[in-house]
Design an enzyme around this catalytic site. Structure first.
Site: not given
Length: 265
Positions: A128-129
């Site tokens: 994520h990210s």
């Protein structure tokens, strides 16, 4: 390596009350907390499912922790072994030693260390990210080790012409910031659970109460007078630690990928 530990006491003031006198029930399917030895201390992680199943390593975003995956893992297929790690300086993982800087490539190295500790030769990555950027870089450097790469609101690399122009300024700022924090005698700030929660929500307006409490459960430590943030004070603005690359290097690196890629934006 792989030693199971009890990382979060049920008495943590931000633990969710689901009955039973306020005790915190582990997330669905959670098997164990892991503590993997590294030269500067340990990398903390948590695991779901059977270790006999195909492995998936889950990488959280900047200033987050492994609890980022508590709500999504129970919704994913059960026939995988999911391990969510805390990057160094985040969550329950050790901080880097004084004088040892945080850098994008160091986080990529942590992924390799975790794979070695778990004896994984090939696995999937869910990032994520910032975790997706780390996972993408790892997948290009070690293409034979990654069969699937899932990117949640992320890119395998950071490619920004404006940021490239400011790269040296960012590198300088990162070094100066690290020296300032290491020289500071300022003690860690202790606040009440409610103040900690409201401060987190103010700085992360896109996050709701339940998710904020999840991240703070693993991201804080209870002391007699309140809560302390676990993360290393040397970590602040993420642009200090990203590796910005040229378009040419981006294209060259992406061609090395062997993994099937899913990008969810």
């Amino acid at each position: 390596m792989g030693e199971a530990t009890c990382a979060l006491p049920s008495a943590h003031p931000l633990a969710r009350d689901r009955g039973g006198g306020g005790a915190r029930r582990p997330p669905d399917g959670l098997i164990s907390e892991l503590k993997l030895a590294v030269p500067w201390g340990h990398i903390a992680a948590k695991a779901w499912g059977s270790h006999q199943s195909p492995p998936v390593l889950c990488l959280h975003g900047w200033l987050d922790n492994a609890n980022s995956f508590d709500r999504i893992i129970p919704l994913l297929p059960k026939d995988f072994y999911y391990v969510a790690m805390d990057f160094g300086g985040h969550g329950l993982s050790s901080h880097y030693s004084p004088g040892f800087p945080y850098d994008h490539q160091n986080f990529v190295s942590e992924v390799r260390r975790v794979a070695a500790a778990l004896k994984w030769n090939r696995f999937s990555l869910l990032g994520h990210s910032f975790g997706g950027t780390v996972g993408g870089m790892f997948s290009c450097i070690f293409p034979e080790m990654v069969d699937k790469l899932v990117l949640l609101e992320s890119s395998p690399f950071i490619l920004e012409s404006n940021e490239l122009e400011n790269m040296l300024t960012y590198k300088r700022s990162a070094i100066e910031h690290m020296l300032q924090v290491e020289a500071s005698e300022k003690p860690s700030h202790v606040v009440s659970p409610e103040e900690m929660l409201q401060g987190f929500l103010k700085n992360n307006s896109h996050v709701g109460d339940e998710c904020a409490k999840l991240l703070l459960q693993r991201g804080t430590t209870q002391v007699a007078t309140g809560l302390l943030l676990n993360r290393d004070r040397r970590i602040t603005r993420p642009e200090y630690y990203f590796n910005f690359i040229s378009r040419e290097l981006f294209v060259h690196s992406i061609r090395k990928l062997q993994a099937r890629v899913l990008l969810i934006k």
